[in-house]
Motif scaffolding. Structure first.
Motif, short mmCIF file in Angstrom:
data_model
loop_
_atom_site.label_atom_id
_atom_site.label_comp_id
_atom_site.label_asym_id
_atom_site.label_seq_id
_atom_site.Cartn_x
_atom_site.Cartn_y
_atom_site.Cartn_z
N VAL A 82 -7.80 46.77 73.75
CA VAL A 82 -9.22 46.75 73.35
C VAL A 82 -9.33 46.85 71.83
O VAL A 82 -10.15 46.15 71.21
N GLU A 83 -8.53 47.70 71.24
CA GLU A 83 -8.54 47.86 69.77
C GLU A 83 -8.13 46.56 69.09
O GLU A 83 -8.77 46.15 68.10
N TYR A 84 -7.10 45.91 69.59
CA TYR A 84 -6.64 44.65 68.99
C TYR A 84 -7.72 43.58 69.07
O TYR A 84 -8.04 42.91 68.08
N ILE A 85 -8.30 43.41 70.26
CA ILE A 85 -9.31 42.37 70.44
C ILE A 85 -10.56 42.65 69.61
O ILE A 85 -11.20 41.73 69.09
N THR A 86 -10.90 43.93 69.44
CA THR A 86 -12.12 44.29 68.72
C THR A 86 -11.96 44.21 67.21
O THR A 86 -12.85 43.70 66.51
N LEU A 87 -10.84 44.66 66.68
CA LEU A 87 -10.69 44.82 65.23
C LEU A 87 -9.95 43.68 64.55
O LEU A 87 -10.16 43.45 63.35
N ILE A 88 -9.08 42.99 65.27
CA ILE A 88 -8.30 41.92 64.64
C ILE A 88 -9.10 40.62 64.64
O ILE A 88 -9.60 40.19 65.68
N LYS A 89 -9.23 40.03 63.49
CA LYS A 89 -9.97 38.77 63.36
C LYS A 89 -9.03 37.59 63.62
O LYS A 89 -7.89 37.57 63.16
N GLY A 90 -9.51 36.61 64.38
CA GLY A 90 -8.70 35.44 64.68
C GLY A 90 -7.68 35.71 65.77
O GLY A 90 -7.88 36.56 66.65
N TYR A 91 -6.59 34.95 65.75
CA TYR A 91 -5.49 35.08 66.71
C TYR A 91 -6.00 34.96 68.16
O TYR A 91 -5.72 35.81 69.01
N ALA A 92 -6.75 33.90 68.43
CA ALA A 92 -7.34 33.72 69.76
C ALA A 92 -6.28 33.62 70.84
O ALA A 92 -6.44 34.15 71.94
N GLY A 93 -5.17 32.95 70.54
CA GLY A 93 -4.10 32.80 71.52
C GLY A 93 -3.51 34.14 71.92
O GLY A 93 -3.27 34.39 73.11
N ARG A 94 -3.27 35.00 70.95
CA ARG A 94 -2.72 36.32 71.25
C ARG A 94 -3.72 37.18 72.01
O ARG A 94 -3.33 37.99 72.85
N LYS A 95 -4.98 37.00 71.74
CA LYS A 95 -6.00 37.77 72.45
C LYS A 95 -6.08 37.34 73.92
O LYS A 95 -6.28 38.18 74.80
N VAL A 96 -5.92 36.05 74.18
CA VAL A 96 -5.88 35.59 75.56
C VAL A 96 -4.65 36.16 76.26
O VAL A 96 -4.70 36.60 77.41
#
Length: 219
Positions: A82-96
């Motif tokens: 949740v922290e990664y998805i909320t605070l990190i900008k971009g990196y859509a592939g890693r978020k998926v």
């Protein structure tokens, strides 16, 4: 330290610098450890609590000491995702990719029928999302809260504590419906915790703090 408005806190979070690669590696490392220990536990125990003939007992008895300490890192994995998805900008592939890991960790741990870890995760996540994003809107909270409460009620149905509640209901000769037997639970926990504390204090001089079990290393 002065109290800051919520918007100021959110602004500071959005402007904070987070080492994306390091956080990514930590999450992957924790998840790999979780998954390996989870599979090892299932292989050693030979079953999953949710598929057991006696899930109320299986959820308590399931677990291999040492391995299960790693499995219970599930709330940390979900929170860091949740922290990664909320605070990190971009990196859509890693978020998926992390979204898939989130589902795998959530569902697999749900099969163990243990609710406490989910409560820990939600208690960490709610204030974090409130102070770092604007996603905490009423309709989202209502929907997520309803789903989460339904899951907890489902897990509650497998707990041995329900038999304790009914027993207390009978011996107390309560005048309202047994459907409200859960109201006896606070009394049960308060009395039992105080009793355990009182008896524990008496034995403090003989307590070894896990010296002979090496618990201080494993835990």
């Amino acid at each position: 330290i002065p109290f800051l408005p919520v918007e100021e806190i959110r602004k500071r979070f959005s402007n904070s610098t987070i080492h994306q690669r390091r956080l990514f590696r930590v999450i992957v490392f924790l998840f790999v450890g979780y998954l390996l220990c989870y599979i090892a536990e299932v292989q050693l125990e030979g079953y999953l609590p949710i598929s057991s003939a006696r899930p109320d007992r299986a959820r308590i008895e399931f677990g291999v000491f040492g391995l299960h300490l790693v499995v219970t890192t599930m709330p940390a994995i979900l929170f860091l995702i949740v922290e990664y998805i909320t605070l990190i900008k971009g990196y859509a592939g890693r978020k998926v990719f992390f979204g898939i890991i989130f589902l795998v960790a959530f569902v697999s741990f749900f099969f163990l029928l243990q609710r406490f870890a989910f409560v820990v995760w939600i208690l960490l996540t709610i204030p974090f999302l409130y102070y770092t994003s604007r996603i905490m809107k009423f309709k989202y909270v209502l929907f997520a809260g309803t789903v989460f409460l339904a899951l907890l009620i489902y897990l509650e149905s497998f707990r041995v504590a329900q038999y304790v509640q009914n027993y207390i209901y009978v011996i107390s000769r309560m005048r309202y419906s047994s459907a409200y037997a859960v109201m006896t639970e606070p009394y049960m926990y308060i009395v039992m915790n105080l009793e355990n504390f009182a008896r524990g204090v008496e034995k403090l001089d003989f307590f070894t703090w896990g010296l002979f079990s090496a618990d201080f290393l494993m835990a």
